[in-house]
Motif scaffolding. Structure first.
Motif, mmCIF file in Angstrom:
data_model
loop_
_atom_site.group_PDB
_atom_site.id
_atom_site.type_symbol
_atom_site.label_atom_id
_atom_site.label_comp_id
_atom_site.label_asym_id
_atom_site.label_seq_id
_atom_site.Cartn_x
_atom_site.Cartn_y
_atom_site.Cartn_z
ATOM 1 N N GLU A 45 -42.128 -12.244 20.147
ATOM 2 C CA GLU A 45 -42.845 -11.736 18.971
ATOM 3 C C GLU A 45 -42.861 -12.727 17.815
ATOM 4 O O GLU A 45 -43.300 -12.395 16.723
ATOM 5 C CB GLU A 45 -42.201 -10.426 18.485
ATOM 6 N N ARG A 258 -36.056 -12.541 10.286
ATOM 7 C CA ARG A 258 -36.204 -12.933 11.693
ATOM 8 C C ARG A 258 -36.807 -14.318 11.842
ATOM 9 O O ARG A 258 -36.489 -15.049 12.771
ATOM 10 C CB ARG A 258 -37.067 -11.918 12.450
ATOM 11 N N ILE B 40 -41.534 -5.050 15.479
ATOM 12 C CA ILE B 40 -40.168 -4.843 15.986
ATOM 13 C C ILE B 40 -40.061 -5.482 17.370
ATOM 14 O O ILE B 40 -40.779 -5.094 18.292
ATOM 15 C CB ILE B 40 -39.841 -3.335 16.116
ATOM 16 N N PRO B 41 -39.159 -6.450 17.539
ATOM 17 C CA PRO B 41 -39.026 -7.097 18.851
ATOM 18 C C PRO B 41 -38.674 -6.094 19.951
ATOM 19 O O PRO B 41 -37.880 -5.177 19.737
ATOM 20 C CB PRO B 41 -37.881 -8.083 18.641
ATOM 21 N N ALA B 42 -39.264 -6.294 21.101
ATOM 22 C CA ALA B 42 -39.026 -5.381 22.227
ATOM 23 C C ALA B 42 -37.590 -5.515 22.746
ATOM 24 O O ALA B 42 -37.057 -4.593 23.353
ATOM 25 C CB ALA B 42 -40.014 -5.697 23.347
ATOM 26 N N ARG B 43 -36.960 -6.660 22.458
ATOM 27 C CA ARG B 43 -35.659 -6.993 23.041
ATOM 28 C C ARG B 43 -34.637 -5.844 22.978
ATOM 29 O O ARG B 43 -33.951 -5.561 23.947
ATOM 30 C CB ARG B 43 -35.100 -8.211 22.299
ATOM 31 N N GLU B 135 -30.125 -6.105 19.044
ATOM 32 C CA GLU B 135 -31.055 -7.237 19.022
ATOM 33 C C GLU B 135 -30.353 -8.579 18.792
ATOM 34 O O GLU B 135 -30.701 -9.590 19.398
ATOM 35 C CB GLU B 135 -32.056 -6.954 17.892
ATOM 36 N N ASP B 170 -32.516 -2.338 16.785
ATOM 37 C CA ASP B 170 -33.074 -3.373 15.918
ATOM 38 C C ASP B 170 -32.583 -3.199 14.487
ATOM 39 O O ASP B 170 -32.074 -2.149 14.108
ATOM 40 C CB ASP B 170 -34.603 -3.296 15.950
#
Ligand code: SF4
Lengths: 472, 223
Positions: A45, A258, B40-43, B135, B170
């Motif tokens: 992402e 991030r 939001i990262p899928a991780r 995360e 997250d």
């Protein structure tokens, strides 16, 4: 800090000839680039987050007045104080005032570029207050009485052997025979020396990576934990930040965090991300009794609404300089002021004036790597071009360069003449090239050929070749 | 004009807006209230067991050590064992968190618990995390008498108890948790997001653990 940006050429020449600096710069070329790439590749992402981060900052800047007001109201509601400083001088006086009313003799400091910008340390010293930098490398820089050469790794120009020599010189109360050959030993010694300083200090000064309007919080990001000890153990915590550090909410902060750590050091998250809101609460066993924020303009509001507004999105990650061939070659000090590398080449003229920033916008090969890695997608090369144009308009660049550009512009507007002149020039150079087909000296280009030979042109000009091919 | 008003006036002039622009103000206030989440990262978006697993893996990558336990009453023994294994004195510093106080510390022999903020003389401190973030392997610490912030930074060894049930996927979910706990727009004095033990890579880019903060971060994940 005295500005030596106009001497960029001379600074650069000295830097190129400095073997220790060149050795240290090798670490920038390898370390930072690989680490960033690994971290970015591991997060699918990342690109979407860059766009998100950019949109958040653009939105915040576009409504900066309202977010500043909202932020201020929240700081006051949480028991903090807000001070506004239009200039660096105002900011210095405000901070001195806070230190004086706290009866401070010593202040500890977390790493902060804005306090470099306003030259706070020198000012406090002149007024009898001792500032102690607590970030390991800022501490080294302070011992060396130098200035940072990189915004996130201020002593990247210093080698381990130099650090050892400095520690032996300054920590002269420690046994001479101690072993300082490993970075662990150096770090351990700095840690022990600085520990007592946190407890002695009356005031702890930090910068802020973000000011959060939603909650009135300041956010700092560190790996060492020094910024935290600075702000927890001082009786008074002073946050120094410029107006563009405002973000609307904690969620917005999360988005930018991030991309920040990944772009800076290749970490997913820095070790300590700390959100501070107001002073110690009722029942808290630790934390500062007073919390002050000094919000500084110092030239930012003039960038809003100008060609340089995008620069205010900068989150000071350092990626642009880590990827810059000019920075790799000359290091940070050559840029002559607080902010080096591509971001400095844009920001310095904005903050101190293009007349004082000299060659900085020309310290670029326009390779475009800075823009391609900038997490906030700041069009750095385009803005350097804007500065070059203004430099030209205001006749600030050297006469030879101006006449050259004018002559070229005269020709470029007259295609027939241009072709005739270039064709003749080419034939001449081709003749001069002789049998070697190389020129070891170029008319008007002596400094270029000093380090390499120029291949002699062959065949006809580009335009003629194109015309010939276009014929059926 | 006060410096505050002068700066705001310059900003407004540059943005070509007015102070009394009510429509814009309403929009900004609404955005502050809504606090929209971004990308939001899928991780970290995993079912609970895998989320806890990811949290532990990410933390270990950052050079934290991780110990998993089933029950809270096993924590004191695990802390004592950790100290013994490193030849450290059988003593810890901790705050007044009721969840820590409910643990059977008295059952340990010759073990001393010092309460309150750290004064810098503690080898080890124990805290209870408000939440974990899968995360990035991060723990979320809130300041106050329960878990004084000084314990997060001054002892060489920081031992943090994390409830598996408190581990979020997250960062945004952890933020939402703080907001629910304290109410909208209100915060404790300090929120520390901690990812691994303190470090410096600044001397010729060589990584060294233990800068100004703890040299070791030990996570005890319960549940
Ligand atoms: S300009 Fe971009 S890459 Fe350079 S420091 Fe600022 S945010 Fe980072």
């Amino acid at each position: 800090m005295r500005i030596t940006s106009p001497a960029f050429k001379e600074n650069a020449r000295l830097a190129l000839a400095d073997p220790q600096l060149q050795q240290a710069l090798g670490n920038v070329r390898s370390g930072f680039i690989d680490k960033r790439e690994t971290a970015v590749d591991a997060l699918p992402e990342f690109e979407a987050l860059r766009d998100s981060a950019r949109a958040i900052k653009d939105h915040a800047l576009q409504n900066l007045d309202l977010y500043l007001e909202a932020y201020e109201a929240k700081v006051l509601a949480s028991g903090g104080h807000v001070h506004w400083a239009e200039t660096a001088e105002d900011a210095r006086n405000i901070i001195l005032g806070i230190c004086r009313s706290a009866g401070a003799r010593t202040v500890t400091k977390g790493k902060s570029m804005i306090t470099e910008e306003i030259a706070l340390n020198e000012f406090l010293e002149e007024n009898g207050i001792r500032p102690v930098e607590t970030d390991l490398v800022e501490y080294i820089i302070q011992l060396r009485r130098e200035h940072p050469s990189h915004i996130i790794a201020p002593a990247v120009h210093v080698t381990q052997a130099q650090v050892e020599a400095d520690f032996r010189r300054v920590h002269d109360h420690l046994p001479v025979a101690r072993d300082l050959s490993e970075p662990e030993a150096l770090l351990g010694e700095a840690r022990r020396v600085l520990r007592s300083k946190y407890f002695e200090a009356d005031v702890g000064i930090t910068g802020a990576n973000f000011l959060v309007a939603e909650t009135g919080s300041s956010v700092i990001v560190t790996n060492e934990g020094n910024g935290d000890l600075t702000q927890i153990l001082g009786k008074v915590h002073v946050v120094v930040a410029s107006i563009e550090k405002i973000v609307p909410t904690l969620e917005d902060t999360a988005q930018i965090l991030r991309v920040l750590a990944r772009s800076a050091t290749g970490q997913d998250m820095s070790v300590y991300t700390t959100v501070s809101t107001g002073p110690r609460r009722w029942g808290d066993p630790d934390g500062p009794a007073e919390y002050h924020v000094v919000i500084i303009d110092n030239g930012r509001s003039a960038m809003l609404g100008s060609d340089f507004q995008d620069m205010l999105r900068c989150i000071r990650c350092g990626a642009c300089m880590n990827h810059c061939p000019v920075y790799h070659a000359v290091g940070g000090h050559a840029y002559g002021w607080v902010y080096p590398g591509p971001m400095g080449a844009v920001l310095t003229p904005s903050l101190v004036g293009v007349d004082k920033a000299g060659h900085l916008p020309n310290a670029s090969t326009f390779c475009g790597r800075c823009e391609s890695v900038c997490p906030m997608k700041i069009p750095l090369p385009r803005m350097m071009r804007h500065w070059r144009e203004r430099e030209f308009e205001r006749a600030l660049n050297p006469a030879a360069a101006r006449y050259g550009l004018k002559a070229w512009a005269f020709l470029a507007r007259r295609p027939a003449l241009y072709q005739a002149v270039t064709a003749t020039g080419m034939r001449l150079l081709s003749l001069l090239g002789g049998r070697k087909r190389r020129l070891s000296w170029l008319p008007l280009g002596g400094s270029w050929t000093k380090h390499r030979e120029f291949p002699a042109p062959e065949g006809s000009t580009f335009l003629r070749q194109m015309k010939a091919r276009a014929r059926p | 004009m006060s410096p505050r008003d002068a700066i705001l006036a310059k900003v407004r002039a540059a943005l070509k807006t007015e102070a009394g622009d009510d429509a814009r103000r309403r929009k900004i206030m609404a955005r502050l209230r809504k606090a929209p989440a971004g990308v939001i990262p899928a991780r970290g978006q995993l079912p609970p067991a895998e989320r806890t697993e990811l949290f532990c893996q990410m933390a270990e990558k950052l050079f934290a050590s991780v110990h998993r336990l089933k029950r809270h009453d096993e924590v004191p023994k695990a802390v004592a064992a950790y100290l013994r294994a490193r030849n450290l004195p059988a003593a810890v510093r901790m705050g007044e968190d009721p969840r820590l106080e409910a643990m059977p510390w008295d059952g340990l022999r010759a073990f001393s618990v010092r309460r309150g903020a750290s004064d810098g003389d503690d080898d080890a401190g124990v805290s209870y995390a408000f939440a974990g973030i899968a995360e990035t392997g991060t723990v979320v610490m809130l300041s106050g008498a329960d878990n004084p912030s000084t314990i997060n930074f001054l002892p060489e060894h920081h031992i943090v108890v994390v409830d598996a049930a408190s581990i979020q996927g997250d960062l945004e979910s952890a933020i939402a948790g703080v907001r629910t706990h304290f109410g909208r727009g209100r915060m404790p004095r300090t929120v520390n997001l901690i990812s691994g033990p303190s470090r410096s890579g600044d001397i010729e880019q060589k990584l060294v653990l233990g800068a100004h903060g703890p040299r070791a971060l030990h996570l005890i994940v319960v549940g």
